[in-house]
Design an enzyme around this catalytic site. Sequence first.
Site, PDB file in Angstrom:
ATOM      1  N   PHE A  24       0.849  -1.193   0.000  1.00 58.69           N
ATOM      2  CA  PHE A  24       0.000   0.000   0.000  1.00 58.69           C
ATOM      3  C   PHE A  24       0.886   1.245   0.000  1.00 58.69           C
ATOM      4  CE2 PHE A  24      -2.331   3.370   2.296  1.00 58.69           C
ATOM      5  CZ  PHE A  24      -3.451   3.451   1.488  1.00 58.69           C
ATOM      6  N   GLY A  25       0.683   2.140  -0.967  1.00 57.37           N
ATOM      7  CA  GLY A  25       1.421   3.406  -1.042  1.00 57.37           C
ATOM      8  C   GLY A  25       0.486   4.569  -0.766  1.00 57.37           C
ATOM      9  N   TYR A  26       0.927   5.484   0.096  1.00 60.64           N
ATOM     10  CA  TYR A  26       0.094   6.648   0.446  1.00 60.64           C
ATOM     11  C   TYR A  26       0.836   7.967   0.250  1.00 60.64           C
ATOM     12  CZ  TYR A  26       3.021   6.248   4.546  1.00 60.64           C
ATOM     13  OH  TYR A  26       4.125   6.158   5.368  1.00 60.64           O
ATOM     14  N   GLY A  27       2.143   7.893  -0.085  1.00 60.51           N
ATOM     15  CA  GLY A  27       2.956   9.102  -0.265  1.00 60.51           C
ATOM     16  C   GLY A  27       3.589   9.068  -1.644  1.00 60.51           C
ATOM     17  N   SER A  28       4.919   9.158  -1.671  1.00 58.39           N
ATOM     18  CA  SER A  28       5.591   9.173  -2.980  1.00 58.39           C
ATOM     19  C   SER A  28       5.388   7.862  -3.738  1.00 58.39           C
ATOM     20  CB  SER A  28       7.084   9.464  -2.820  1.00 58.39           C
ATOM     21  OG  SER A  28       7.735   8.388  -2.195  1.00 58.39           O
ATOM     22  N   GLU A  99      13.078   3.370   1.144  1.00 59.79           N
ATOM     23  CA  GLU A  99      12.313   3.806   2.338  1.00 59.79           C
ATOM     24  C   GLU A  99      13.132   3.658   3.622  1.00 59.79           C
ATOM     25  OE1 GLU A  99       9.266   5.161   1.931  1.00 59.79           O
ATOM     26  OE2 GLU A  99       9.368   4.800  -0.216  1.00 59.79           O
TER      27      GLU A  99
HETATM   28  C1  SIN Z   1       4.561   5.726   0.812  1.00 61.74           C
HETATM   29  O1  SIN Z   1       4.555   6.463  -0.170  1.00 61.74           O
HETATM   30  O2  SIN Z   1       3.702   4.815   0.924  1.00 61.74           O
HETATM   31  C2  SIN Z   1       5.589   5.848   1.882  1.00 61.74           C
HETATM   32  C3  SIN Z   1       6.121   7.220   2.111  1.00 61.74           C
HETATM   33  C4  SIN Z   1       6.871   7.793   0.951  1.00 61.74           C
HETATM   34  O3  SIN Z   1       7.763   7.119   0.394  1.00 61.74           O
HETATM   35  O4  SIN Z   1       6.617   8.940   0.572  1.00 61.74           O
END
Ligand code: SIN
Length: 194
Positions: A24-28, A99
């Site tokens: 699951f990705g929520y940011g970049s 990460e």
């Molecule tokens: C994510 O995107 O899920 C983790 C945080 C990031 O790498 O910005």
Amino acid sequence: MSANTIEHNRTRQNFDGVSSVWLFGYGSLIYKVDFPFLEKRPATIRGWQRRFWQGSHDHRGTPEAPGRVVTLIENREARCKGIAYRVSPSVFEHLDVREKNGYLRLTIQLTFEDGSHAEGLVYIATEDNEAFLGHASEEDIARQITSASGPSGPNSEYLLRLAESLRMLGEECPHTFAIESHMQSAHNVDTKGG
Ligand code: SIN
């Protein structure tokens, strides 16, 4: 806990006999997809909210002037929408390095748009990591992001690309949008000389 989580993450889940895993990705991870995937679907997780509370010394800032990137903070009432990728376990070798600045892989339940569920992994930078910066006003966060830059580029680009991707996903994230709007007002004041 040390900010470098590579070794920690390698021992967190056992992928023996596993052919694919939901991430699951929520940011970049929503907009910078520098890894192969088998499938990609919008998904939501419950009990977590997105916050620009994690310091970035390696991507969007430097050790002397860290930037701010998102992590997830527990909140029973909250939900967070992002993108789920079904990936081969070998992809985590790359992602653990990307990460590495404080993020640990946690197991989480995903809900897809058709209401079905799956177990997945998510990278979360918890409060006990050395790079965690924690709460600040959205105006102060905007100021810090505007001035920070690192090997992956300006911190403002991270924020603006994320805000744009969240809008495209139909994700209402008042925190991200408030920081974006503080950055834009400060920019307008600067360019108008006010
Ligand atoms: C994510 O995107 O899920 C983790 C945080 C990031 O790498 O910005």
